[in-house]
Design a protein around this motif. Structure first.
Motif, PDB file in Angstrom:
ATOM      1  N   ASP A 122       2.082   8.710   0.473  1.00  0.00           N
ATOM      2  CA  ASP A 122       1.469   7.856   1.489  1.00  0.00           C
ATOM      3  C   ASP A 122      -0.056   7.915   1.405  1.00  0.00           C
ATOM      4  O   ASP A 122      -0.737   6.912   1.584  1.00  0.00           O
ATOM      5  CB  ASP A 122       1.959   8.299   2.865  1.00  0.00           C
ATOM      6  CG  ASP A 122       1.520   7.380   3.972  1.00  0.00           C
ATOM      7  OD1 ASP A 122       1.535   6.155   3.771  1.00  0.00           O
ATOM      8  OD2 ASP A 122       1.159   7.893   5.052  1.00  0.00           O
ATOM      9  N   CYS A 123      -0.585   9.085   1.069  1.00  0.00           N
ATOM     10  CA  CYS A 123      -2.038   9.238   1.001  1.00  0.00           C
ATOM     11  C   CYS A 123      -2.650   8.461  -0.165  1.00  0.00           C
ATOM     12  O   CYS A 123      -3.866   8.290  -0.226  1.00  0.00           O
ATOM     13  CB  CYS A 123      -2.427  10.712   0.930  1.00  0.00           C
ATOM     14  SG  CYS A 123      -1.783  11.616  -0.491  1.00  0.00           S
ATOM     15  N   TYR A 124      -1.833   7.956  -1.105  1.00  0.00           N
ATOM     16  CA  TYR A 124      -2.338   7.197  -2.256  1.00  0.00           C
ATOM     17  C   TYR A 124      -2.000   5.705  -2.193  1.00  0.00           C
ATOM     18  O   TYR A 124      -2.500   4.924  -2.992  1.00  0.00           O
ATOM     19  CB  TYR A 124      -1.774   7.747  -3.572  1.00  0.00           C
ATOM     20  CG  TYR A 124      -2.038   9.211  -3.796  1.00  0.00           C
ATOM     21  CD1 TYR A 124      -3.257   9.794  -3.464  1.00  0.00           C
ATOM     22  CD2 TYR A 124      -1.057  10.027  -4.346  1.00  0.00           C
ATOM     23  CE1 TYR A 124      -3.485  11.133  -3.673  1.00  0.00           C
ATOM     24  CE2 TYR A 124      -1.293  11.372  -4.561  1.00  0.00           C
ATOM     25  CZ  TYR A 124      -2.507  11.924  -4.228  1.00  0.00           C
ATOM     26  OH  TYR A 124      -2.723  13.248  -4.434  1.00  0.00           O
ATOM     27  N   VAL A 125      -1.154   5.295  -1.274  1.00  0.00           N
ATOM     28  CA  VAL A 125      -0.662   3.912  -1.228  1.00  0.00           C
ATOM     29  C   VAL A 125      -1.787   2.888  -1.134  1.00  0.00           C
ATOM     30  O   VAL A 125      -1.773   1.881  -1.828  1.00  0.00           O
ATOM     31  CB  VAL A 125       0.319   3.716  -0.048  1.00  0.00           C
ATOM     32  CG1 VAL A 125       0.551   2.246   0.251  1.00  0.00           C
ATOM     33  CG2 VAL A 125       1.619   4.399  -0.342  1.00  0.00           C
ATOM     34  N   HIS A 126      -2.751   3.139  -0.300  1.00  0.00           N
ATOM     35  CA  HIS A 126      -3.750   2.107  -0.008  1.00  0.00           C
ATOM     36  C   HIS A 126      -4.808   1.962  -1.090  1.00  0.00           C
ATOM     37  O   HIS A 126      -5.554   1.002  -1.084  1.00  0.00           O
ATOM     38  CB  HIS A 126      -4.356   2.340   1.371  1.00  0.00           C
ATOM     39  CG  HIS A 126      -3.300   2.331   2.433  1.00  0.00           C
ATOM     40  ND1 HIS A 126      -2.649   1.180   2.818  1.00  0.00           N
ATOM     41  CD2 HIS A 126      -2.724   3.338   3.125  1.00  0.00           C
ATOM     42  CE1 HIS A 126      -1.730   1.474   3.725  1.00  0.00           C
ATOM     43  NE2 HIS A 126      -1.769   2.764   3.929  1.00  0.00           N
ATOM     44  N   GLY A 127      -4.842   2.852  -2.053  1.00  0.00           N
ATOM     45  CA  GLY A 127      -5.796   2.725  -3.148  1.00  0.00           C
ATOM     46  C   GLY A 127      -5.194   2.086  -4.394  1.00  0.00           C
ATOM     47  O   GLY A 127      -5.856   1.987  -5.417  1.00  0.00           O
ATOM     48  N   GLN A 128      -3.960   1.641  -4.318  1.00  0.00           N
ATOM     49  CA  GLN A 128      -3.273   1.088  -5.477  1.00  0.00           C
ATOM     50  C   GLN A 128      -3.529  -0.411  -5.611  1.00  0.00           C
ATOM     51  O   GLN A 128      -3.073  -1.197  -4.789  1.00  0.00           O
ATOM     52  CB  GLN A 128      -1.757   1.334  -5.362  1.00  0.00           C
ATOM     53  CG  GLN A 128      -1.373   2.787  -5.414  1.00  0.00           C
ATOM     54  CD  GLN A 128      -1.661   3.388  -6.767  1.00  0.00           C
ATOM     55  OE1 GLN A 128      -1.430   2.778  -7.796  1.00  0.00           O
ATOM     56  NE2 GLN A 128      -2.194   4.591  -6.753  1.00  0.00           N
ATOM     57  N   THR A 129      -4.233  -0.799  -6.663  1.00  0.00           N
ATOM     58  CA  THR A 129      -4.531  -2.218  -6.864  1.00  0.00           C
ATOM     59  C   THR A 129      -3.278  -3.020  -7.196  1.00  0.00           C
ATOM     60  O   THR A 129      -3.219  -4.211  -6.900  1.00  0.00           O
ATOM     61  CB  THR A 129      -5.573  -2.414  -7.982  1.00  0.00           C
ATOM     62  OG1 THR A 129      -5.084  -1.802  -9.172  1.00  0.00           O
ATOM     63  CG2 THR A 129      -6.907  -1.807  -7.604  1.00  0.00           C
ATOM     64  N   VAL A 130      -2.263  -2.391  -7.786  1.00  0.00           N
ATOM     65  CA  VAL A 130      -1.027  -3.120  -8.103  1.00  0.00           C
ATOM     66  C   VAL A 130      -0.273  -3.536  -6.844  1.00  0.00           C
ATOM     67  O   VAL A 130       0.597  -4.394  -6.895  1.00  0.00           O
ATOM     68  CB  VAL A 130      -0.079  -2.306  -9.020  1.00  0.00           C
ATOM     69  CG1 VAL A 130      -0.712  -2.082 -10.375  1.00  0.00           C
ATOM     70  CG2 VAL A 130       0.329  -1.001  -8.366  1.00  0.00           C
ATOM     71  N   LEU A 131      -0.628  -2.963  -5.713  1.00  0.00           N
ATOM     72  CA  LEU A 131       0.038  -3.310  -4.448  1.00  0.00           C
ATOM     73  C   LEU A 131      -0.763  -4.304  -3.614  1.00  0.00           C
ATOM     74  O   LEU A 131      -0.377  -4.607  -2.488  1.00  0.00           O
ATOM     75  CB  LEU A 131       0.284  -2.041  -3.621  1.00  0.00           C
ATOM     76  CG  LEU A 131       1.192  -0.992  -4.240  1.00  0.00           C
ATOM     77  CD1 LEU A 131       1.274   0.234  -3.337  1.00  0.00           C
ATOM     78  CD2 LEU A 131       2.586  -1.554  -4.483  1.00  0.00           C
TER      79      LEU A 131
ATOM     80  N   HIS B 237       1.959  -4.612   5.887  1.00  0.00           N
ATOM     81  CA  HIS B 237       2.944  -4.005   6.777  1.00  0.00           C
ATOM     82  C   HIS B 237       3.953  -3.156   5.990  1.00  0.00           C
ATOM     83  O   HIS B 237       4.352  -2.086   6.438  1.00  0.00           O
ATOM     84  CB  HIS B 237       3.660  -5.098   7.581  1.00  0.00           C
ATOM     85  CG  HIS B 237       4.725  -4.591   8.483  1.00  0.00           C
ATOM     86  ND1 HIS B 237       4.441  -3.885   9.630  1.00  0.00           N
ATOM     87  CD2 HIS B 237       6.075  -4.665   8.412  1.00  0.00           C
ATOM     88  CE1 HIS B 237       5.575  -3.555  10.223  1.00  0.00           C
ATOM     89  NE2 HIS B 237       6.571  -4.016   9.505  1.00  0.00           N
ATOM     90  N   CYS B 238       4.339  -3.612   4.809  1.00  0.00           N
ATOM     91  CA  CYS B 238       5.318  -2.894   3.976  1.00  0.00           C
ATOM     92  C   CYS B 238       4.752  -1.611   3.393  1.00  0.00           C
ATOM     93  O   CYS B 238       5.502  -0.746   2.946  1.00  0.00           O
ATOM     94  CB  CYS B 238       5.809  -3.783   2.837  1.00  0.00           C
ATOM     95  SG  CYS B 238       6.794  -5.156   3.420  1.00  0.00           S
TER      96      CYS B 238
END
Length: 181
Positions: free
Chosen positions: A26-35, A41-42
């Protein structure tokens, strides 16, 4: 069915389903450009945790290896316990995530564990204590020896998250060689 896909199970070695999954901490989710094109919300933990739980249930695995696990005590341990798993966790030394090995407690008996810090490879650069070594990546491994209660056989599950950077192939190879040794 290809010869590689055929089951080698016998009455003395029943089938076993092993799953490994990098759950993306979770601590890395928001830095992923592929996302970036994924609905924000997901990507939130409340939504992701429900989806992760559904996936874990659908896997119906005997042994589950997870990488990039944060929220271990608050989510993964209790969720997996409710599904009948015993879980072991090793956290990366200076990071928020780690690796998990979970196994069905009604099928396996824990024989032993070993944690390994892959930063020990920093000696390759000549200084075992140097955080400047390219081999100093805060990667860990967890080895778990299990006895199958139906066969009495003991086997070892190894779970690790080797360094991600594709340009550091030598680091990846050194980490894997270290694990195998």
């Amino acid at each position: 069915m290809s010869e590689f896909a055929q089951s080698t199970a016998t009455p003395s070695s029943p089938d076993m389903r092993v799953v490994t999954w990098n759950v993306l901490a979770d601590c890395y989710v928001h830095g992923q450009t592929v996302l970036e094109n994924t609905d924000f919300h997901c990507r939130t933990w409340p939504v992701r945790s429900v989806m992760i739980e559904k996936c874990l249930q659908a896997f119906d695995a005997d042994v589950v290896c997870l990488q990039e696990v944060d929220h271990f005590e608050s989510f993964y341990r209790p969720t997996l316990k409710a599904m009948g798993y015993k879980s072991l966790y090793v956290k990366r030394p200076t990071k928020r995530d780690g690796c998990v090995v979970s196994f069905r407690s009604d099928r396996f008996h824990l024989v032993g564990t070993k944690e390994l810090n892959l930063d020990a490879l920093s000696f390759i650069d000549g200084d075992r204590k140097s955080s400047k070594s390219k081999f100093f990546k805060n990667n860990v491994a967890l080895f778990v020896a299990l006895r199958d209660l139906s066969t009495g056989r003991v086997f070892i599950v190894a779970n690790c998250h080797i360094h991600w950077n594709p340009s550091l192939e030598d680091v990846k190879i050194a980490q894997v060689a270290f694990l195998l040794e």
